[in-house]
Design a protein around this motif. Sequence first.
Motif, PDB file in Angstrom:
ATOM      1  N   HIS A  59      27.133  23.149  30.511  1.00 49.57           N
ATOM      2  CA  HIS A  59      25.104  23.075  31.070  1.00 49.57           C
ATOM      3  C   HIS A  59      24.598  22.189  31.165  1.00 49.57           C
ATOM      4  CE1 HIS A  59      22.561  26.481  33.120  1.00 49.57           C
ATOM      5  NE2 HIS A  59      21.501  25.712  32.429  1.00 49.57           N
ATOM      6  N   GLY A  60      24.088  21.214  32.683  1.00 48.53           N
ATOM      7  CA  GLY A  60      23.399  20.690  32.076  1.00 48.53           C
ATOM      8  C   GLY A  60      23.752  19.388  31.474  1.00 48.53           C
ATOM      9  N   ASP A  61      23.081  18.881  30.339  1.00 56.22           N
ATOM     10  CA  ASP A  61      23.834  17.755  29.322  1.00 56.22           C
ATOM     11  C   ASP A  61      24.511  18.486  27.486  1.00 56.22           C
ATOM     12  OD1 ASP A  61      22.275  15.651  31.125  1.00 56.22           O
ATOM     13  OD2 ASP A  61      20.601  15.876  29.729  1.00 56.22           O
ATOM     14  N   SER A  62      24.402  19.919  28.200  1.00 53.98           N
ATOM     15  CA  SER A  62      24.764  20.554  26.810  1.00 53.98           C
ATOM     16  C   SER A  62      26.111  20.654  27.060  1.00 53.98           C
ATOM     17  CB  SER A  62      24.816  22.375  26.748  1.00 53.98           C
ATOM     18  OG  SER A  62      23.586  22.083  26.210  1.00 53.98           O
ATOM     19  N   TYR A  63      27.256  20.843  26.245  1.00 50.53           N
ATOM     20  CA  TYR A  63      28.694  20.935  26.663  1.00 50.53           C
ATOM     21  C   TYR A  63      29.403  21.462  25.461  1.00 50.53           C
ATOM     22  CZ  TYR A  63      29.971  16.361  24.262  1.00 50.53           C
ATOM     23  OH  TYR A  63      29.186  15.872  23.498  1.00 50.53           O
ATOM     24  N   LEU A  64      30.570  22.315  26.015  1.00 46.79           N
ATOM     25  CA  LEU A  64      31.360  22.383  25.129  1.00 46.79           C
ATOM     26  C   LEU A  64      32.753  22.835  25.018  1.00 46.79           C
ATOM     27  CD1 LEU A  64      32.119  24.149  22.175  1.00 46.79           C
ATOM     28  CD2 LEU A  64      31.783  26.606  23.492  1.00 46.79           C
ATOM     29  N   ASN A  65      33.386  21.944  24.666  1.00 47.75           N
ATOM     30  CA  ASN A  65      35.075  21.699  24.331  1.00 47.75           C
ATOM     31  C   ASN A  65      35.836  22.565  23.534  1.00 47.75           C
ATOM     32  OD1 ASN A  65      35.116  19.703  26.807  1.00 47.75           O
ATOM     33  ND2 ASN A  65      34.553  18.397  25.527  1.00 47.75           N
ATOM     34  N   LEU A  66      37.102  23.519  23.631  1.00 50.51           N
ATOM     35  CA  LEU A  66      38.350  23.686  23.103  1.00 50.51           C
ATOM     36  C   LEU A  66      39.176  23.788  23.523  1.00 50.51           C
ATOM     37  CD1 LEU A  66      35.829  27.767  23.650  1.00 50.51           C
ATOM     38  CD2 LEU A  66      35.217  25.704  21.940  1.00 50.51           C
ATOM     39  N   ASN A  67      40.157  23.474  22.115  1.00 50.54           N
ATOM     40  CA  ASN A  67      41.626  22.877  22.368  1.00 50.54           C
ATOM     41  C   ASN A  67      42.315  24.042  21.480  1.00 50.54           C
ATOM     42  OD1 ASN A  67      43.906  21.983  22.138  1.00 50.54           O
ATOM     43  ND2 ASN A  67      43.188  19.879  23.465  1.00 50.54           N
ATOM     44  N   PHE A  68      42.930  24.996  22.386  1.00 51.87           N
ATOM     45  CA  PHE A  68      43.539  25.799  21.125  1.00 51.87           C
ATOM     46  C   PHE A  68      45.000  25.235  20.599  1.00 51.87           C
ATOM     47  CE2 PHE A  68      40.270  28.548  23.735  1.00 51.87           C
ATOM     48  CZ  PHE A  68      40.092  29.257  22.878  1.00 51.87           C
ATOM     49  N   ASP A  69      45.546  23.828  21.026  1.00 52.51           N
ATOM     50  CA  ASP A  69      46.654  23.734  20.735  1.00 52.51           C
ATOM     51  C   ASP A  69      46.692  22.340  19.259  1.00 52.51           C
ATOM     52  OD1 ASP A  69      47.946  24.741  22.529  1.00 52.51           O
ATOM     53  OD2 ASP A  69      47.723  22.237  23.946  1.00 52.51           O
ATOM     54  N   THR A  70      46.059  22.256  19.428  1.00 45.67           N
ATOM     55  CA  THR A  70      45.487  20.942  18.223  1.00 45.67           C
ATOM     56  C   THR A  70      45.080  22.743  16.691  1.00 45.67           C
ATOM     57  OG1 THR A  70      42.841  19.955  19.366  1.00 45.67           O
ATOM     58  CG2 THR A  70      44.866  18.921  19.586  1.00 45.67           C
ATOM     59  N   PRO A  71      44.634  23.094  16.504  1.00 44.67           N
ATOM     60  CA  PRO A  71      42.951  23.447  17.350  1.00 44.67           C
ATOM     61  C   PRO A  71      41.390  22.773  16.977  1.00 44.67           C
ATOM     62  CG  PRO A  71      43.420  24.634  15.656  1.00 44.67           C
ATOM     63  CD  PRO A  71      44.479  24.120  15.641  1.00 44.67           C
ATOM     64  N   SER A  72      41.098  23.200  18.042  1.00 46.15           N
ATOM     65  CA  SER A  72      39.586  22.036  17.707  1.00 46.15           C
ATOM     66  C   SER A  72      38.763  22.088  18.728  1.00 46.15           C
ATOM     67  CB  SER A  72      40.026  20.262  18.091  1.00 46.15           C
ATOM     68  OG  SER A  72      40.335  20.089  19.280  1.00 46.15           O
ATOM     69  N   ARG A  73      37.326  21.390  18.452  1.00 46.50           N
ATOM     70  CA  ARG A  73      36.257  21.816  19.105  1.00 46.50           C
ATOM     71  C   ARG A  73      35.317  20.911  19.044  1.00 46.50           C
ATOM     72  NH1 ARG A  73      32.376  26.830  16.562  1.00 46.50           N
ATOM     73  NH2 ARG A  73      31.629  25.075  14.938  1.00 46.50           N
ATOM     74  N   GLU A  74      34.562  20.609  19.983  1.00 47.33           N
ATOM     75  CA  GLU A  74      33.853  19.181  21.120  1.00 47.33           C
ATOM     76  C   GLU A  74      32.649  19.986  20.908  1.00 47.33           C
ATOM     77  OE1 GLU A  74      32.886  15.103  22.698  1.00 47.33           O
ATOM     78  OE2 GLU A  74      35.159  16.215  22.656  1.00 47.33           O
ATOM     79  N   ALA A  75      31.360  19.992  20.771  1.00 48.76           N
ATOM     80  CA  ALA A  75      30.028  20.407  21.194  1.00 48.76           C
ATOM     81  C   ALA A  75      28.869  19.513  21.269  1.00 48.76           C
ATOM     82  CB  ALA A  75      29.665  21.633  20.426  1.00 48.76           C
TER      83      ALA A  75
END
Length: 80
Positions: A59-75
């Motif tokens: 949303h705009g410049d804000s982001y959230l990436n979720l990976n359930f395989d690794t598990p990891s998140r980047e925000a």
Amino acid sequence: MNVEALTVNYQSPAQGEITMGWDGPVLRRGVEFPLTDYPRYDNPWSAAGFPGSDISFQHGDSYLNLNFDTPSREASDFID
């Protein structure tokens, strides 16, 4: 709605005529409707393929990436 043997005919207010049965394709308005190879999420805020193990929200410049395989998140850094 009309049901005969193992076939259902339904007049959807939003999609038109939907026909499906035990055998054969699902039809929407007489055209085959794919049941595979479509995105799990596909809208202005999120996107993910199937089965949805890697999901991205933005949303705009804000982001959230979720990976359930690794598990990891980047925000992104969120601003209050």
